[in-house]
Design an enzyme around this catalytic site. Structure first.
Site, PDB file in Angstrom:
ATOM      1  N   HIS A 200       0.825  -1.214   0.000  1.00 40.35           N
ATOM      2  CA  HIS A 200       0.000   0.000   0.000  1.00 40.35           C
ATOM      3  C   HIS A 200       0.858   1.262   0.000  1.00 40.35           C
ATOM      4  O   HIS A 200       0.360   2.346   0.256  1.00 40.35           O
ATOM      5  CB  HIS A 200      -0.938   0.012   1.220  1.00 40.35           C
ATOM      6  CG  HIS A 200      -1.707  -1.262   1.381  1.00 40.35           C
ATOM      7  ND1 HIS A 200      -1.258  -2.296   2.146  1.00 40.35           N
ATOM      8  CD2 HIS A 200      -2.882  -1.656   0.820  1.00 40.35           C
ATOM      9  CE1 HIS A 200      -2.132  -3.298   2.089  1.00 40.35           C
ATOM     10  NE2 HIS A 200      -3.108  -2.942   1.295  1.00 40.35           N
TER      11      HIS A 200
HETATM   12  S1  FES Z   1       1.753  -0.712   3.333  1.00 45.77           S
HETATM   13 FE1  FES Z   1       0.104  -2.056   3.708  1.00 45.77          FE
HETATM   14  S2  FES Z   1       1.101  -3.825   4.414  1.00 45.77           S
HETATM   15 FE2  FES Z   1       2.714  -2.475   4.078  1.00 45.77          FE
END
Ligand code: FES
Length: 235
Positions: A200
């Site tokens: 993410h």
């Molecule tokens: S940014 Fe979501 S698990 Fe690492």
């Protein structure tokens, strides 16, 4: 006369039927029958007592007490056995198995990790990053100690005294647990030169501190110590 005979006759018939009932109580036959009934009842009672069924007419107090005692003793005995059966598995589960104890700590020879390099290892089945920071990287990390961060920490707080160049962190993103890149040669290190979680888009800096993205906190620093200049014990 005829009327009186019929009347008398009809009056005698009920008298004959009723007579045995009334007179029977006074006869030896009925008396005998009563004795048999009593005997039969007595026999039934003794049989019941012999079978272990209490009966007030026989031994109301003693029989009841003995029966209750038996029930209590039986209940306690079964409770004791049940308790032992339940407790034993609990104790068994509470004692750590040998393979778990073996994973409680690991020793890592870091002599082959050159400045500017990092490796991935494992501890308690979790990935661990060990990074040997260049002097310039140590300086850069310290220079940003007071930058605004989601989870403020200094490099000194995340390393051991005299070993500030060794950064030891779990390789587990604190957002949802992905393994960030940046430890292996050629992997993306993110906008801050440390680690990057592509899941993410979380960016960690040279000290493993979260600087951008959804991860709420820095990469966790496990308990570790230096057994020598080149051997680290994690755990
Ligand atoms: S940014 Fe979501 S698990 Fe690492």
């Amino acid at each position: 006369m005829a009327t009186s005979k019929k009347t008398g006759g009809s009056a005698k018939k009920p008298a004959k039927k009723a007579a045995p009932k009334k007179s029977a109580a006074k006869t030896g036959v009925k008396t005998t029958a009563t004795d048999e009934s009593v005997a039969a009842a007595d026999t039934t009672t003794h049989s019941a007592v012999a079978a272990g069924v209490p009966h007030e007419s026989v031994d109301p107090a003693g029989g009841e007490v003995r029966r209750r005692d038996f029930i209590n003793i039986a209940a306690v005995s079964f409770a004791g056995v049940g308790g032992a059966v339940v407790v034993l598995p609990l104790i068994s589960q509470m004692s750590a198995s040998a393979d778990v104890m073996a994973l409680a700590s690991v020793e890592v020879d870091v002599s082959a990790i050159m400045p500017g390099q990092a490796i991935k290892t494992t501890w308690r089945k979790q990935p661990v990053f060990i990074r040997n920071l260049l002097p310039a990287e140590v300086a850069q990390a310290k220079a940003s100690d007071k930058d605004p961060m989601p989870d403020p920490q200094t490099l000194d707080e995340r390393t051991l005294p005299g070993h500030e160049n060794w950064l030891v962190t779990l390789g587990v993103c604190t957002h949802l647990g992905c393994v960030p890149t940046g430890a292996a040669q050629g992997e993306v290190k993110g906008d801050y030169g440390g680690y990057f979680c592509p899941c993410h888009g979380s960016h960690y800096d040279l000290a493993g501190r979260i600087r951008k993205g959804p991860a709420p906190s820095n990469l966790e620093v496990p308990k570790y110590s230096f057994l020598s200049d080149t051997v680290i014990q994690i755990g």
